[in-house]
Design a protein around this motif. Structure first.
Motif, PDB file in Angstrom:
ATOM      1  N   MET A   1       0.897  -1.075   0.313  1.00  0.00           N
ATOM      2  CA  MET A   1       0.080   0.092  -0.077  1.00  0.00           C
ATOM      3  C   MET A   1       0.823   1.297   0.127  1.00  0.00           C
ATOM      4  O   MET A   1       0.521   2.056  -0.829  1.00  0.00           O
ATOM      5  CB  MET A   1      -0.600  -0.133   1.289  1.00  0.00           C
ATOM      6  CG  MET A   1      -1.787   1.429   1.272  1.00  0.00           C
ATOM      7  SD  MET A   1      -2.998   1.438   0.098  1.00  0.00           S
ATOM      8  CE  MET A   1      -3.953   2.807   0.795  1.00  0.00           C
ATOM      9  N   SER A   2       1.823   1.332   0.783  1.00  0.00           N
ATOM     10  CA  SER A   2       2.608   2.599   0.816  1.00  0.00           C
ATOM     11  C   SER A   2       3.381   2.648  -0.241  1.00  0.00           C
ATOM     12  O   SER A   2       3.619   3.975  -0.909  1.00  0.00           O
ATOM     13  CB  SER A   2       3.765   2.242   2.157  1.00  0.00           C
ATOM     14  OG  SER A   2       4.527   1.166   1.900  1.00  0.00           O
ATOM     15  N   THR A   7       3.812   6.019  -5.356  1.00  0.00           N
ATOM     16  CA  THR A   7       3.812   6.061  -6.741  1.00  0.00           C
ATOM     17  C   THR A   7       2.627   7.140  -7.376  1.00  0.00           C
ATOM     18  O   THR A   7       3.063   7.838  -8.119  1.00  0.00           O
ATOM     19  CB  THR A   7       3.584   4.536  -7.362  1.00  0.00           C
ATOM     20  OG1 THR A   7       4.601   3.922  -6.967  1.00  0.00           O
ATOM     21  CG2 THR A   7       3.382   4.722  -8.909  1.00  0.00           C
ATOM     22  N   GLU A   8       1.444   7.000  -6.874  1.00  0.00           N
ATOM     23  CA  GLU A   8       0.366   7.778  -7.026  1.00  0.00           C
ATOM     24  C   GLU A   8       0.605   9.147  -6.711  1.00  0.00           C
ATOM     25  O   GLU A   8       0.293   9.968  -7.737  1.00  0.00           O
ATOM     26  CB  GLU A   8      -0.921   7.195  -6.329  1.00  0.00           C
ATOM     27  CG  GLU A   8      -1.423   5.967  -7.067  1.00  0.00           C
ATOM     28  CD  GLU A   8      -1.734   5.961  -8.384  1.00  0.00           C
ATOM     29  OE1 GLU A   8      -2.471   7.041  -8.928  1.00  0.00           O
ATOM     30  OE2 GLU A   8      -1.171   5.118  -9.163  1.00  0.00           O
ATOM     31  N   PHE A   9       1.220   9.460  -5.600  1.00  0.00           N
ATOM     32  CA  PHE A   9       1.413  10.723  -5.128  1.00  0.00           C
ATOM     33  C   PHE A   9       2.406  11.604  -5.992  1.00  0.00           C
ATOM     34  O   PHE A   9       2.471  12.594  -6.533  1.00  0.00           O
ATOM     35  CB  PHE A   9       1.670  10.927  -3.871  1.00  0.00           C
ATOM     36  CG  PHE A   9       0.532  10.998  -3.025  1.00  0.00           C
ATOM     37  CD1 PHE A   9      -0.119  12.335  -2.742  1.00  0.00           C
ATOM     38  CD2 PHE A   9      -0.029  10.080  -2.271  1.00  0.00           C
ATOM     39  CE1 PHE A   9      -1.265  12.791  -1.890  1.00  0.00           C
ATOM     40  CE2 PHE A   9      -1.369  10.069  -1.407  1.00  0.00           C
ATOM     41  CZ  PHE A   9      -1.802  11.422  -1.474  1.00  0.00           C
ATOM     42  N   TYR A  10       3.321  10.843  -6.303  1.00  0.00           N
ATOM     43  CA  TYR A  10       4.544  11.025  -7.197  1.00  0.00           C
ATOM     44  C   TYR A  10       3.963  11.434  -8.818  1.00  0.00           C
ATOM     45  O   TYR A  10       4.254  12.572  -9.258  1.00  0.00           O
ATOM     46  CB  TYR A  10       5.676   9.948  -7.475  1.00  0.00           C
ATOM     47  CG  TYR A  10       6.609  10.299  -8.255  1.00  0.00           C
ATOM     48  CD1 TYR A  10       7.705  11.071  -7.931  1.00  0.00           C
ATOM     49  CD2 TYR A  10       6.830   9.776  -9.856  1.00  0.00           C
ATOM     50  CE1 TYR A  10       8.796  11.636  -8.716  1.00  0.00           C
ATOM     51  CE2 TYR A  10       7.789  10.102 -10.705  1.00  0.00           C
ATOM     52  CZ  TYR A  10       8.885  10.983 -10.114  1.00  0.00           C
ATOM     53  OH  TYR A  10       9.868  11.248 -11.016  1.00  0.00           O
ATOM     54  N   SER A  79      -1.435  -2.961 -14.682  1.00  0.00           N
ATOM     55  CA  SER A  79       0.005  -3.498 -14.437  1.00  0.00           C
ATOM     56  C   SER A  79       0.059  -3.646 -13.026  1.00  0.00           C
ATOM     57  O   SER A  79       0.796  -4.436 -12.557  1.00  0.00           O
ATOM     58  CB  SER A  79       1.084  -2.557 -15.101  1.00  0.00           C
ATOM     59  OG  SER A  79       0.676  -1.122 -14.334  1.00  0.00           O
ATOM     60  N   TYR A  80      -0.542  -2.791 -12.129  1.00  0.00           N
ATOM     61  CA  TYR A  80      -0.561  -2.947 -10.585  1.00  0.00           C
ATOM     62  C   TYR A  80      -0.978  -4.261 -10.126  1.00  0.00           C
ATOM     63  O   TYR A  80      -0.475  -5.062  -9.518  1.00  0.00           O
ATOM     64  CB  TYR A  80      -1.247  -1.896 -10.266  1.00  0.00           C
ATOM     65  CG  TYR A  80      -0.839  -0.547  -9.992  1.00  0.00           C
ATOM     66  CD1 TYR A  80       0.433  -0.177 -10.384  1.00  0.00           C
ATOM     67  CD2 TYR A  80      -1.667   0.505  -9.854  1.00  0.00           C
ATOM     68  CE1 TYR A  80       0.930   1.114 -10.442  1.00  0.00           C
ATOM     69  CE2 TYR A  80      -1.177   1.972  -9.923  1.00  0.00           C
ATOM     70  CZ  TYR A  80       0.146   2.162 -10.110  1.00  0.00           C
ATOM     71  OH  TYR A  80       0.808   3.426 -10.265  1.00  0.00           O
ATOM     72  N   ALA A  93      -5.368   3.517  -3.035  1.00  0.00           N
ATOM     73  CA  ALA A  93      -4.227   4.504  -3.382  1.00  0.00           C
ATOM     74  C   ALA A  93      -4.585   5.495  -4.307  1.00  0.00           C
ATOM     75  O   ALA A  93      -4.418   6.652  -4.178  1.00  0.00           O
ATOM     76  CB  ALA A  93      -3.040   3.559  -3.913  1.00  0.00           C
ATOM     77  N   LYS A  94      -5.435   5.057  -5.413  1.00  0.00           N
ATOM     78  CA  LYS A  94      -5.888   5.857  -6.435  1.00  0.00           C
ATOM     79  C   LYS A  94      -6.797   6.903  -5.721  1.00  0.00           C
ATOM     80  O   LYS A  94      -6.874   8.025  -6.236  1.00  0.00           O
ATOM     81  CB  LYS A  94      -6.487   5.027  -7.528  1.00  0.00           C
ATOM     82  CG  LYS A  94      -6.780   5.783  -8.713  1.00  0.00           C
ATOM     83  CD  LYS A  94      -5.395   6.189  -9.207  1.00  0.00           C
ATOM     84  CE  LYS A  94      -5.432   6.765 -10.820  1.00  0.00           C
ATOM     85  NZ  LYS A  94      -3.975   7.109 -11.279  1.00  0.00           N
TER      86      LYS A  94
END
Length: 234
Positions: A1-2, A7-10, A79-80, A93-94
């Protein structure tokens, strides 16, 4: 999750569109204030921006279509899953990153106007509790508005419909908010609640508003989860 969150915030913070929409919201939100009576206090300045925020809803729609719909088109979310992440974790996360983007686009300009208003007109401490309540409710309403885009993004799973359908709903909501039953409809639409908040017409319905917006947020997240879990991603 982290790792997914990082990745999402980046991706979110690296997206030039996010900062472009933020700048557009800040500029247009304040330009629209010039159409009415010019504010004479920090609170009036804040209320004027809140009043115009429903018209900026389309910015969340545009970003949602690009940030969610495009992820399906590019098979990023697929892909995730291929990498071994669970669908619920991917959705979480999204969702968190998209809600954060909604706050960046609309809440940061609002907070900036609050600081600007205090700098120009000063703050003698009167109404500080009311201002804090306005900020909290506006934040919650922004999240409720974003929940609809989240739901439709995972329902349609492409960019085109995630952009088109919410825009149609956006114009329909504006139409109903200007109809004969606007006062009643506004209580149940986050866009309308922002107008009531700006006009100080929320007295007695604060709890109802929080419950309604909680249902919007919960419904959007649960609905998105249902569509994502039962979708056949190929």
């Amino acid at each position: 999750m982290s790792d997914l969150l990082k990745t999402e915030f980046y991706k979110m913070f690296r997206t030039k569109m996010l900062w472009g929409l933020l700048a557009f919201a800040a500029v247009m939100g304040n330009l629209m204030i010039l159409d009415g009576n010019l504010p004479g206090t920090a609170r009036e300045f804040l209320d004027a921006f809140v009043y115009n925020m429903p018209l900026l809803y389309f910015l969340l729609i545009i970003f949602g279509a690009m940030f969610i719909g495009t992820e399906f088109d590019n098979r990023t979310l697929q892909s995730y899953l291929t990498a071994g992440h669970k669908r619920g974790t991917v959705l979480a996360a999204k969702s968190i990153s998209y809600f954060a983007a909604c706050l960046v686009i609309l809440f940061i300009p609002l907070f900036g106007d609050l600081l600007l208003g205090i700098a120009v007109w000063g703050n003698n401490g009167n109404g500080s509790a009311g201002t804090a309540r306005t900020m909290f409710l506006a934040l919650y309403m922004i999240l409720a508005m974003g929940s609809l885009i989240l739901l439709l993004g995972f329902a349609f799973q492409d960019t085109g419909r995630t952009l088109t359908v919410p825009l149609i709903l956006y114009f329909l909501m504006i139409f109903f908010m200007n109809g004969d039953s606007a006062q009643i409809i506004a209580r149940y639409l986050p866009m309308g609640q922002l107008r009531l908040l700006a006009l100080h017409q929320m007295e007695g319905i604060y709890v109802q508003t929080l419950v309604t917006d909680s249902l919007w947020i919960a419904g959007g997240c649960i609905g998105a989860y249902g569509f994502f879990v039962h979708s056949d991603l190929k």
